[in-house]
Scaffold this motif. Sequence first.
Motif, PDB file in Angstrom:
ATOM      1  N   GLU A 167       0.835  -1.209   0.000  1.00  8.73           N
ATOM      2  CA  GLU A 167       0.000   0.000   0.000  1.00  8.73           C
ATOM      3  C   GLU A 167       0.865   1.252   0.000  1.00  8.73           C
ATOM      4  O   GLU A 167       0.573   2.217  -0.714  1.00  8.73           O
ATOM      5  N   GLN A 168       1.926   1.240   0.781  1.00  7.70           N
ATOM      6  CA  GLN A 168       2.822   2.394   0.846  1.00  7.70           C
ATOM      7  C   GLN A 168       3.505   2.604  -0.503  1.00  7.70           C
ATOM      8  O   GLN A 168       3.619   3.732  -0.971  1.00  7.70           O
ATOM      9  N   ALA A 169       3.953   1.528  -1.138  1.00  9.96           N
ATOM     10  CA  ALA A 169       4.605   1.639  -2.446  1.00  9.96           C
ATOM     11  C   ALA A 169       3.624   2.170  -3.492  1.00  9.96           C
ATOM     12  O   ALA A 169       3.989   3.026  -4.314  1.00  9.96           O
ATOM     13  N   GLN A 170       2.383   1.696  -3.459  1.00 10.81           N
ATOM     14  CA  GLN A 170       1.358   2.183  -4.399  1.00 10.81           C
ATOM     15  C   GLN A 170       1.075   3.668  -4.188  1.00 10.81           C
ATOM     16  O   GLN A 170       0.926   4.416  -5.135  1.00 10.81           O
ATOM     17  N   ALA A 171       1.022   4.082  -2.925  1.00  9.19           N
ATOM     18  CA  ALA A 171       0.777   5.492  -2.617  1.00  9.19           C
ATOM     19  C   ALA A 171       1.922   6.360  -3.128  1.00  9.19           C
ATOM     20  O   ALA A 171       1.690   7.473  -3.634  1.00  9.19           O
ATOM     21  N   GLN A 172       3.147   5.875  -3.032  1.00  7.73           N
ATOM     22  CA  GLN A 172       4.296   6.638  -3.518  1.00  7.73           C
ATOM     23  C   GLN A 172       4.252   6.764  -5.030  1.00  7.73           C
ATOM     24  O   GLN A 172       4.562   7.820  -5.593  1.00  7.73           O
ATOM     25  N   VAL A 173       3.849   5.690  -5.724  1.00  2.57           N
ATOM     26  CA  VAL A 173       3.720   5.740  -7.173  1.00  2.57           C
ATOM     27  C   VAL A 173       2.629   6.735  -7.560  1.00  2.57           C
ATOM     28  O   VAL A 173       2.801   7.554  -8.475  1.00  2.57           O
ATOM     29  N   GLN A 174       1.500   6.688  -6.878  1.00  6.21           N
ATOM     30  CA  GLN A 174       0.399   7.608  -7.147  1.00  6.21           C
ATOM     31  C   GLN A 174       0.838   9.055  -6.940  1.00  6.21           C
ATOM     32  O   GLN A 174       0.463   9.945  -7.712  1.00  6.21           O
ATOM     33  N   ALA A 175       1.616   9.298  -5.904  1.00  4.28           N
ATOM     34  CA  ALA A 175       2.080  10.656  -5.617  1.00  4.28           C
ATOM     35  C   ALA A 175       2.992  11.169  -6.729  1.00  4.28           C
ATOM     36  O   ALA A 175       2.947  12.346  -7.079  1.00  4.28           O
ATOM     37  N   ARG A 176       3.803  10.279  -7.288  1.00  3.15           N
ATOM     38  CA  ARG A 176       4.704  10.680  -8.383  1.00  3.15           C
ATOM     39  C   ARG A 176       3.935  10.976  -9.655  1.00  3.15           C
ATOM     40  O   ARG A 176       4.299  11.859 -10.424  1.00  3.15           O
TER      41      ARG A 176
END
Length: 147
Positions: A136-145
């Motif tokens: 979930e954290q990795a997905q959120a970081q991708v979304q933020a980018r």
Amino acid sequence: MSTAGSHILIPAPVHIVRRILLEPTALAEWNPAFLSVGGPSQAVTGRRYPLVARGALRGHWEYLSIGDTLIEGRWEVPGLAETNSWKLVPHEGGTHVTHSFTHRGGLAALLRPAFAGVADLRLDRLAGRAGRRAREQAQAQVQARVS
């Protein structure tokens, strides 16, 4: 008195695993010994969090020590007291977790066979929860980018 322990490599960084261990009111979501843990959601050493364990036994959970790589706790219900530890060691982007516990009391002696494999079960459930959080954290970081 009986002692048990096990270890696992969890595919999540130490800070995620540590955060899960320091969420007292969410312990019952992955620790099979607990039906519920109440009280404040903040982890504080020496604070007693009311709990209901399997068999509807009422007692409390408390953190004995909270360190960066070692968390120690204790829980107690009538006839059974457990002291436990969680050692966290970073390992190639994941966390090597060693969990051990000691049981004392008359109920603990009676239930000794039921606790066989419990350390592995706790670690497997912790690993599942930490793995989901890491994804979930990795997905959120991708979304933020992307945004």
